[in-house]
Design a protein around this motif. Structure first.
Motif, mmCIF file in Angstrom:
data_model
loop_
_atom_site.group_PDB
_atom_site.id
_atom_site.type_symbol
_atom_site.label_atom_id
_atom_site.label_comp_id
_atom_site.label_asym_id
_atom_site.label_seq_id
_atom_site.Cartn_x
_atom_site.Cartn_y
_atom_site.Cartn_z
ATOM 1 N N GLY A 1 0.830 -1.224 -0.090
ATOM 2 C CA GLY A 1 0.085 -0.032 -0.023
ATOM 3 C C GLY A 1 0.808 1.244 0.053
ATOM 4 O O GLY A 1 1.774 0.837 -0.678
ATOM 5 N N VAL A 2 -0.065 2.077 1.293
ATOM 6 C CA VAL A 2 1.012 4.004 1.251
ATOM 7 C C VAL A 2 2.477 3.345 1.279
ATOM 8 O O VAL A 2 3.478 4.083 0.640
ATOM 9 N N ASP A 3 2.687 2.683 2.672
ATOM 10 C CA ASP A 3 3.412 2.309 3.295
ATOM 11 C C ASP A 3 4.867 1.976 1.951
ATOM 12 O O ASP A 3 6.012 2.227 1.849
ATOM 13 N N GLY A 4 4.464 0.838 1.288
ATOM 14 C CA GLY A 4 5.542 0.356 0.441
ATOM 15 C C GLY A 4 6.063 1.904 -0.532
ATOM 16 O O GLY A 4 7.101 1.390 -0.911
ATOM 17 N N ALA A 5 5.320 1.795 -1.194
ATOM 18 C CA ALA A 5 4.792 3.333 -2.635
ATOM 19 C C ALA A 5 6.021 4.504 -1.472
ATOM 20 O O ALA A 5 7.210 4.818 -1.815
ATOM 21 N N ILE A 6 5.800 4.252 -0.339
ATOM 22 C CA ILE A 6 6.561 5.580 0.174
ATOM 23 C C ILE A 6 7.942 5.217 0.394
ATOM 24 O O ILE A 6 9.287 5.881 -0.376
ATOM 25 N N HIS A 7 8.295 4.169 0.939
ATOM 26 C CA HIS A 7 10.130 3.230 0.721
ATOM 27 C C HIS A 7 10.228 3.047 -0.718
ATOM 28 O O HIS A 7 11.428 3.414 -0.455
ATOM 29 N N ARG A 8 9.908 2.858 -1.322
ATOM 30 C CA ARG A 8 9.881 2.947 -3.039
ATOM 31 C C ARG A 8 10.730 4.940 -3.399
ATOM 32 O O ARG A 8 11.635 4.393 -3.965
ATOM 33 N N ALA B 1 10.922 7.011 -1.067
ATOM 34 C CA ALA B 1 11.383 7.757 0.199
ATOM 35 C C ALA B 1 13.723 6.755 -0.544
ATOM 36 O O ALA B 1 14.992 7.180 -0.857
ATOM 37 N N GLY B 2 13.443 5.864 -1.288
ATOM 38 C CA GLY B 2 14.738 5.492 -1.514
ATOM 39 C C GLY B 2 14.927 4.233 0.499
ATOM 40 O O GLY B 2 14.800 4.910 0.946
ATOM 41 N N PRO B 3 16.106 3.681 0.350
ATOM 42 C CA PRO B 3 16.790 2.876 1.639
ATOM 43 C C PRO B 3 17.135 3.594 2.420
ATOM 44 O O PRO B 3 17.478 3.034 2.843
ATOM 45 N N GLY B 4 17.702 5.224 2.688
ATOM 46 C CA GLY B 4 18.006 5.856 3.935
ATOM 47 C C GLY B 4 16.672 5.738 4.392
ATOM 48 O O GLY B 4 16.796 5.793 5.547
ATOM 49 N N LEU B 5 15.238 5.349 4.464
ATOM 50 C CA LEU B 5 13.804 5.695 5.254
ATOM 51 C C LEU B 5 14.202 4.452 5.977
ATOM 52 O O LEU B 5 14.270 4.345 7.384
ATOM 53 N N LEU B 6 14.612 3.010 4.958
ATOM 54 C CA LEU B 6 14.471 1.837 6.081
ATOM 55 C C LEU B 6 15.947 1.586 6.847
ATOM 56 O O LEU B 6 15.291 1.080 8.048
#
Ligand code: AR6
Length: 170
Positions: free
Chosen positions: A30-37, A39-44
């Motif tokens: 959902g929106v979580d996956g879209a935001i992480h994609r 934003a890039g790996p720095g977010l995770l």
């Protein structure tokens, strides 16, 4: 000022977008996956350091490659029929996200429709809680703009109806 628009929240250039996360804060669909994609790996990497977030609470990170400066991660309730405190927990998501935004001096913020996807919260009831909670807080404090970002035309219609009802016939 409250606004509703139909958009992909990852495209919005605001002070903060809100993520409808899960308690692990380690991403999902959902929106979580879209935001992480987007934003890039720095977010995770930053989310890993936080170590999770209980339902109804909120945590803040940087926005990394997003146009938004910050991401506020909140965890909505899973819908179990309405008898397990879902309404209070959903209201707490909006309240705690706005408090965190104010604390960090963020005045333009966009929310997705928390809990109404995978977590199954009925859309109309969720929109009423979103609008009521945000109007209560945003009216009295320093927000320039709070956006309800709807992904679908159907969600947009639901929010428009709730906002029209709130403004009333007078
Ligand atoms: N921009 C704006 N809204 C979106 C976007 C987008 N790019 N993508 C989806 N939505 P959901 P939940 C809408 O399922 O119900 C995740 O796996 C969507 O149409 O994203 O709170 C988390 O990791 C719906 O209106 O979140 C959790 O495990 C709304 O966002 C779980 O899902 C919320 O749908 C959270 O479930």
């Amino acid at each position: 000022m409250l606004r509703v628009l139909q958009a992909d929240i990852t495209t919005l250039k605001v002070d903060a977008i809100v993520n409808a996360a899960n308690e692990s804060l380690l991403g999902g669909g959902g929106v979580d996956g879209a935001i992480h994609r987007a934003a890039g790996p720095g977010l995770l990497a930053e989310c890993r350091k936080i170590g999770g977030c209980p339902t109804g609470e909120a945590r803040i990170t940087q926005g990394y490659n997003l146009p938004a400066r910050r991401v506020i991660h909140t965890v909505g309730p899973v819908w179990h029929g309405g008898t397990r405190g879902e309404a209070e927990l959903l209201a707490a998501c909006y309240r705690n996200s706005l408090e965190l935004a104010l604390h960090h001096g963020l005045h333009r913020i966009a929310f997705p429709s928390i809990s109404t996807g995978v977590y199954g919260y009925p859309k109309d009831a969720a929109a009423r809680i979103a609008v009521a909670t945000v109007s209560q807080m945003a009216g009295s404090s320093g927000f320039d703009e709070v956006i309800f970002c709807c992904f679908s035309a159907e969600d947009l219609a639901v929010y428009q109806q709730v906002l029209a009802g709130q403004r009333g016939p007078h």
